[in-house]
Structure formats: structure tokens, C-alpha cells
Design a protein around this motif. Structure first.
Motif, short mmCIF file in Angstrom:
data_model
loop_
_atom_site.label_atom_id
_atom_site.label_comp_id
_atom_site.label_asym_id
_atom_site.label_seq_id
_atom_site.Cartn_x
_atom_site.Cartn_y
_atom_site.Cartn_z
N HIS B 192 21.64 27.91 4.68
CA HIS B 192 21.67 27.79 6.14
C HIS B 192 22.68 26.74 6.60
CE1 HIS B 192 18.22 30.40 6.22
NE2 HIS B 192 17.61 29.60 5.37
N ALA B 193 23.87 26.82 6.03
CA ALA B 193 24.90 25.83 6.34
C ALA B 193 25.73 26.29 7.53
CB ALA B 193 25.80 25.64 5.13
N THR B 194 26.36 25.36 8.22
CA THR B 194 27.29 25.73 9.28
C THR B 194 28.66 26.03 8.68
OG1 THR B 194 27.49 23.38 9.66
CG2 THR B 194 26.29 24.66 11.30
N ASN B 195 29.06 25.25 7.72
CA ASN B 195 30.28 25.59 6.98
C ASN B 195 30.27 24.94 5.61
OD1 ASN B 195 31.62 23.00 6.93
ND2 ASN B 195 32.00 23.29 9.12
N ILE B 196 31.25 25.37 4.80
CA ILE B 196 31.36 24.81 3.45
C ILE B 196 32.79 24.36 3.24
CG2 ILE B 196 31.38 25.41 1.01
CD1 ILE B 196 28.96 26.84 1.22
N ALA B 197 32.95 23.15 2.75
CA ALA B 197 34.30 22.65 2.50
C ALA B 197 34.50 22.49 0.99
CB ALA B 197 34.48 21.30 3.18
N VAL B 198 35.74 22.73 0.55
CA VAL B 198 36.07 22.55 -0.85
C VAL B 198 37.20 21.55 -0.95
CG1 VAL B 198 36.84 23.65 -2.97
CG2 VAL B 198 35.43 24.92 -1.36
N THR B 269 27.53 21.71 4.76
CA THR B 269 27.12 20.95 5.96
C THR B 269 26.04 21.69 6.73
OG1 THR B 269 29.41 20.26 6.16
CG2 THR B 269 27.98 19.82 8.03
N ARG B 270 25.02 20.95 7.11
CA ARG B 270 23.97 21.47 7.98
C ARG B 270 23.92 20.60 9.22
NH1 ARG B 270 18.37 22.03 4.75
NH2 ARG B 270 18.90 23.95 3.67
N PRO B 271 23.70 21.20 10.39
CA PRO B 271 23.64 20.37 11.58
C PRO B 271 22.45 19.41 11.53
CG PRO B 271 22.95 22.62 12.07
CD PRO B 271 23.47 22.62 10.68
N ARG B 272 22.54 18.33 12.29
CA ARG B 272 21.53 17.28 12.22
C ARG B 272 20.14 17.79 12.60
NH1 ARG B 272 20.28 12.16 15.36
NH2 ARG B 272 20.93 13.42 17.14
N GLU B 273 20.11 18.72 13.58
CA GLU B 273 18.80 19.18 14.04
C GLU B 273 18.10 20.10 13.03
OE1 GLU B 273 21.63 19.40 15.55
OE2 GLU B 273 22.14 21.45 16.13
N ALA B 274 18.85 20.61 12.03
CA ALA B 274 18.23 21.43 10.98
C ALA B 274 17.50 20.51 10.00
CB ALA B 274 19.31 22.24 10.26
N CYS B 275 16.70 21.12 9.11
CA CYS B 275 15.94 20.26 8.21
C CYS B 275 16.83 19.70 7.10
CB CYS B 275 14.74 21.00 7.63
SG CYS B 275 15.06 22.70 7.21
N VAL B 276 16.38 18.62 6.50
CA VAL B 276 17.17 17.94 5.47
C VAL B 276 17.20 18.80 4.20
CG1 VAL B 276 16.76 15.60 6.27
CG2 VAL B 276 15.13 16.67 4.72
N PHE B 277 18.18 18.56 3.35
CA PHE B 277 18.27 19.28 2.09
C PHE B 277 17.15 18.83 1.16
CE2 PHE B 277 22.73 19.70 3.50
CZ PHE B 277 22.82 21.08 3.44
N THR B 278 16.53 19.79 0.48
CA THR B 278 15.42 19.47 -0.42
C THR B 278 15.89 19.50 -1.87
OG1 THR B 278 14.84 21.79 -0.67
CG2 THR B 278 13.81 20.61 1.15
N SER B 279 14.97 19.11 -2.78
CA SER B 279 15.32 19.16 -4.20
C SER B 279 15.57 20.61 -4.63
CB SER B 279 14.22 18.54 -5.04
OG SER B 279 13.02 19.24 -4.83
N GLY B 280 14.87 21.55 -3.97
CA GLY B 280 15.10 22.97 -4.26
C GLY B 280 16.53 23.37 -3.92
#
Lengths: 128, 512
Positions: B192-198, B269-280
Motif C-alpha cells: 500500500h505504498a504511494t511510490n517506490i524509489a530505487v 513510501t507510505r503517507p503519514r496518515e496510513a499505518c506504520v510498517f509492521t514486522s510482517g
């Protein structure tokens, strides 16, 4: 939140699906085969039926055929399958909203699909 | 009273079990079991007990209810001082502590208004309660463990599904950049990312949109996640997945390691209002990047090997063309024209590839023909011509041991066969001649006519075409000739001068 009946003969997959859907806030009932599912379908009509195709006794397609006779309360059916002939599975059940999900399925996509079925049902006019 | 919270799966199993147990253990209808203080608080103590405790007002459990029930439901009951005396007349209660789902609960047994002889069996009841609570504890632990395993299974399902879908998606794709774009956009979708950077090891940034149709966005400053060089360096060196929190977003970073040791850093990257990244999520990105790195490396390796084999073959073929002074660039042109004719005839992938290679290699047998014969000005003697006629078979023998050239062998062997049976080496007729060999033959004749040969000056293209047309059906396959004529006409119409350019380099080289 929906009332969901899950028919699946593999106990591990069954318990994982039920756990996942109840975590999503749904009211979930489980059935180990098609016949048990048909019985429960009559006793406690679900909003959504999730069924495996290959099951002993009565398989998922027979179950789908049986329940589609009496499906006015049913918002949708999700058929889980390893097979690829999706069209054959979803054909011939007029009036029933059938979705085919290939195995291995993604739990998050299954949850999205349930939400989609619910929102579709919400926008449709209630049956007379 | 607030609405009871939704029970989780384990709590529902416990509740059902308690329901069954209380039926089994009930010697009187007034007896009941409950676990209070955790979710499985059904079945409740008997209604009439509650009513007696609460002075007939079940809504006042907190205000003036039974202090035991209240304490137990809050998880704060002290079971040591518990005896039945404080219960309303005729009721007795017993409790044992259990710990379920990390919370303290109490297995509570309430017995209804009973006679004297029932009281005498109270001690027995306590003993039964104690073993019951142990069983419950055990079952609760198992359920908890089971739930942990199920979570693990769910995560694996997501990963398997991603791998499954991804391999399905890239089955048709061989270009490395596209494989990479699809991998990253699938990953982004799953997380559920907004974008991915490499970030490559030379510090160039690429940013990918997350959607079904992967696109590489212009690397603009606003889309790029903010991350310091120190943190990037840390990721690169540790080779581990890490989570960073930013004022405006959540960031998950991990290494994409190539087989040759190059390391790209992938930032989700996930927007701030989304939930934090988990160990999963961390586990997921780790496994996706590790198999993704291998797939991308394999694609790169495949491409590198393919390029190397084409370049090596070209170099060798041009060395052979050099031997025959008047056919410089012939094999390259035949290869190109044969593919164009193949496409004109509606051939697909593997056949076109065979034509490309067969075109390059068709004259490889000329390596066995003496240079004075190849470069002889004027007409050849019959004897000399017999030597020249050996070159398809010699080419066949040269290429035969090379496993990956099996598909071009028969085109090389038969590229001088004529439909009327007057060709060599076997004098095959019409349908006996392999299809690709017929294409090669037409193109080969056209190129030979159009370029400067030792024994005559080059014909102009129109004259070459005229000769080919005359030999259609006898020396050359008529279907192929028709397709070839159409191709040349189209070429001249759409890009005039291209044919001339193809042969311009040949002339320059021939006049050296």
C-alpha cells in the motif's frame, strides 16, 4: 460487516480463512464440505458464501448450483480454485454474483473482494 | 452499558467450550461457568444471581453490583479470600485465575440457591474448578499459538500469491527494466505504498509509480523520499531491511542485491496518515527483494550472453565475408532482409530468430572454399563450380555440433535448392524444401544480384527484381517472391533511399 459461510475441506486453509475474515470484523461460519455447507446455508443464510471447488461428497460447483436456487439474500459467492477454466465456473448461475479467485489466493485481495461485494450490494436497490 | 467488543477467533472457541462445559457440569439448572476479565465472558452467571446481586437492575453492575463480578470483569479479583458467604442468600461463588491472550481472567463458577446437602459438596466443586481452569489455560495457550501460526500462514499466502502473480506477469517480458518495474510496482501495491524509489550504487534515483501499469516517473524532487546519505549508506552496508519514520511519511528500505554484488536500495513510501510498517511488511519486502534480485540478475545475465553470442557470431561471419572480397556485408544484409520477409509472411518469434541466425550463418561453409575460386574474376569452370556447390554441406557440418544452432541447420543446408529440382546439394523440389530455406534463397539471390560480384557488375535493384520475378516458380518459390516484391515496394514507398543506404556501405567497402 457480513455474515460469511466458508466451505473448505482442508482444515488448515479453512481455519486460516476464518481467522482472517473474523479479524476483518466479519461473522464467519465454517463448513468442512459441501453438504454441511448446504445445511448451514439453509439454517443460517449468509450474506456471502466462500467455497472451494474440490471437496468430497458435494463439491463447490454442486453447492453453488444448489444454493443458486434460493439465493435472493445472497450478495455474492467467492469460488476458490486451482483450476483455470474460470468462465466455466462462473457461467450458468444467473442472478448470483460469482467471483472466481485462483489459489494460492492473496488474503488482502480476498478481503478487498468481500468489501467490494458489500459495497456493490449496498448501492443496489433492495429486493422486492 | 457499552457495546461488547467483537470477540476474536480464539475467544469464540473458548466461549463455545465454556458453554458446553457448563452444560456438562450443571447438576442443577442454576449453575453456570464464565471466564471474566477477558473476551470470553459468555455464558454469564445465571440471570437470577445477577439480579439478586444487582437488586434487580442488571444495568447497574458498576454502580452497585456484585463486587466480585465487577472485580473479575475488570481482571482484578483476589481469589484467595473468596468464599460464598458474601453472596446473596443461597448463592455461592468460586473462582480460579487464568491468563488468556496476555490478560488475567477468572474462571468463575456461580451456583444458585441450593440446599444444605449441596453446600457440603462445595469443596468438591472447587477441586473441579481448579482442574477446569488448568484445561482452559492450556486450551487458551494452544489457541494463541495456533493464531500466531495462522498469521504466519497468512503472510506466506500473500508472498506466494505475489510470487505467483509476478511470475505470471513477467512470463512474456524479457527486458530487464520492465521486469524491474513490474516487480517494484507489485511490491508497492502489496505494501500500500504511494511510490517506490530505487537508489543505484552510483546514487542515481529512479521513482516508480504504483499501479497495474508500471511506469517510471520522472525523478522529481517532490516525489523522492527524504533520506540522508548516512542512512542510505547504513542500509547498503548492513544489507538489512529497516523502517524510518519521517515527519510526512513512513519509509521502508531494503537492499536489492544483484548476483554480481551491486546493491540497489529500494525505498517504499507510505503517507503519514496510513499505518506504520509492521514486522510482517519487513519480512515481505525482504523475501521479495531477495528473489527479485535473482530474477533481475538472471535477466541481465541472459541479455549479456545473448548480446555476446550475436556479436561473436557477427565478428566470425564478417571474417568469412572478408575472405570473399566481393560479398562484404552480404551475410548481415541477408540476415536483415530474411527477417523482414519473414515478418511480411507473418512468421513469429522463434522463426524470425532462426531466420536472423540462418541469414548470418548461411555462407559459413565458404570457409572451406579456396580463395582463388571465390575471388576468381570471370566465369568459373565446372570443376570450380562443383567446389563452390559444397559450401552448404560444409556449413551444415561446421554448425552441426553447436546445440543452439539446430534450428538453423536445415536452412543453411538447403538455401540453394530450387523448386524445379535444379538446385543443390540434394535437388529437392517445391514443398520438400524447408520454408525458411526458401526465404533465405530468395533473399540470397537478390543480394548477390544487387552487390558487386567478382564475375559481373552489380545489377540495379529494379533489374535484380526483374530477374527474381522471372525465376519465380522455377528457381525461386513464388509465394516468397511475391512477399519479397511487396516488401521492397513498401520499403521504397515508406522510406525511400533506405535500400540504397543498405548497399552504400557495401560499395564503399568493395572499392577499398
Amino acid at each position: 460487516m457480513s455474515r460469511i459461510l466458508v466451505a473448505e475441506d482442508d482444515p488448515h486453509i479453512l481455519s486460516v480463512i476464518c481467522l482472517w475474515l473474523s479479524q476483518q470484523g466479519h461473522d464467519v461460519d465454517e463448513a468442512r464440505n459441501g453438504l454441511a455447507a448446504l445445511q448451514q446455508f439453509g439454517d443460517k443464510p449468509p450474506d456471502i458464501l466462500i467455497t472451494d471447488v474440490n471437496m468430497p461428497g458435494m463439491d463447490g460447483l454442486e453447492l453453488l448450483h444448489e444454493v443458486s436456487q434460493n439465493a435472493h439474500h445472497l450478495r455474492g459467492v467467492v469460488v476458490l480454485t486451482n483450476r483455470w477454466d474460470h468462465r466455466e465456473i462462473s457461467a450458468g448461475h444467473a442472478g448470483v454474483n460469482v467471483h472466481v479467485v485462483p489459489k494460492p489466493f492473496s488474503p488482502s485481495k480476498l478481503a478487498d473482494l468481500i468489501a467490494e461485494i458489500d459495497s456493490d450490494a449496498a448501492t443496489m436497490s433492495p429486493p422486492e | 452499558m457499552s457495546k461488547p467488543r467483537q470477540l476474536n477467533h480464539s475467544e469464540r472457541v473458548l466461549r463455545d467450550m465454556l458453554g458446553d462445559l457448563s452444560q456438562v457440569t450443571a447438576s442443577r439448572q442454576t449453575k453456570s461457568l464464565a471466564v471474566l476479565g477477558c473476551g470470553a465472558s459468555d455464558p454469564r452467571p445465571p440471570e437470577h444471581c445477577l439480579r439478586a446481586c444487582l437488586k434487580n437492575d442488571p444495568t447497574s453492575v458498576d454502580a452497585n453490583g456484585c463486587s466480585w463480578l465487577t472485580a473479575a470483569s475488570m481482571g482484578r479479583l483476589d481469589t484467595s479470600g473468596l468464599n460464598g458467604d458474601k453472596c446473596p442468600k443461597g448463592f455461592s461463588v468460586a473462582a480460579e485465575t487464568v491468563s488468556l491472550g496476555g490478560r488475567t481472567g477468572f474462571v468463575l463458577s456461580v451456583e444458585g440457591a441450593c440446599g444444605r446437602e449441596e453446600r457440603a459438596s462445595h469443596v468438591k466443586g472447587f477441586e473441579r474448578l481448579e482442574s477446569l481452569s488448568r484445561i482452559l489455560q492450556h486450551v487458551g495457550d494452544l489457541l494463541e499459538e495456533n493464531e500466531g501460526l495462522a498469521e504466519e500462514v497468512l503472510r506466506s499466502y500473500e508472498q506466494i500469491n505475489l510470487i505467483f502473480e509476478f511470475t505470471h506477469k513477467i512470463a512474456q517480458v524479457t527486458e530487464t527494466p520492465e521486469v524491474e518495474a513490474r516487480l517494484l510496482s507489485s511490491l508497492g501495491e502489496l505494501l500500500h505504498a504511494t511510490n517506490i524509489a530505487v537508489v543505484s550504487d552510483d546514487d542515481t534515483w529512479r521513482i516508480f509509480d504504483v499501479s497495474d501499469k508500471p511506469t517510471q516517473l520522472q525523478a522529481n524532487a517532490s516525489a523522492a523520499p527524504t533520506i540522508g546519505a548516512v542512512e542510505l549508506d547504513g542500509l547498503r552496508r548492513s544489507g538489512k531491511v529497516s523502517v524510518f519514520s519521517r515527519g510526512d511519511s513512513h519509509l521502508l528500505g531494503g537492499p536489492l542485491v544483484r548476483l554480481d554484488g551491486r546493491v540497489d536500495i529500494v525505498l517504499v513510501t507510505r503517507p503519514r496518515e496510513a499505518c506504520v510498517f509492521t514486522s510482517g511488511d519487513m519480512l515481505l519486502i525482504e523475501s521479495v527483494l531477495s528473489f527479485g534480485g535473482q530474477i533481475i540478475s538472471n535477466c541481465e545475465l541472459h541479455e549479456k550472453l545473448r548480446r555476446m553470442s550475436v556479436e561473436t557470431t557477427r565478428a566470425l561471419v564478417s571474417a568469412i565475408d572478408q575472405k570473399d572480397h566481393y560479398t562484404c556485408g552480404h551475410s548481415e544484409r541477408v540476415s536483415l532482409l530474411a527477417m523482414m520477409v519473414g515478418r511480411e509472411l507473418g512468421l513469429l518469434g522463434s522463426d524470425l530468430q532462426s531466420l536472423e541466425w540462418a541469414g548470418l550463418l548461411h555462407d559459413v561453409g565458404k570457409i572451406g572454399v579456396p580463395e582463388e575460386v571465390l575471388n576468381k574474376p570471370g566465369k568459373l569452370t565446372d570443376e570450380e563450380f562443383e567446389i563452390i556447390k559444397k559450401h552448404p554441406e560444409m556449413g551444415y557440418e561446421i554448425l552441426r555440433p553447436i546445440a543452439s544452432f539446430q534450428s538453423v541447420l536445415e536452412s543453411v543446408l538447403h538455401h540453394h535448392e530450387n523448386p524445379d529440382g535444379s538446385g543443390y546439394p540434394y535437388g529437392l523440389t517445391r514443398d520438400e524444401i524447408p520454408y525458411l530455406a526458401r526465404i533465405l534463397h530468395v533473399v540470397d539471390v537478390f543480394d548477390a544480384l544487387s552487390s558487386s560480384r567478382s564475375y559481373r557488375a552489380a545489377f540495379r535493384f529494379d533489374q535484380s527484381l526483374e530477374i527474381i520475378r522471372k525465376e519465380s516458380g522455377t528457381k525461386l518459390d513464388s509465394e516468397i517472391v511475391a512477399a519479397f516484391e511487396h516488401l521492397i515496394a513498401e520499403m521504397r514507398r515508406k522510406s525511400p533511399g533506405e535500400l540504397e543506404r543498405m548497399y552504400a556501405s557495401e560499395k564503399a567497402a568493395a572499392h577499398d
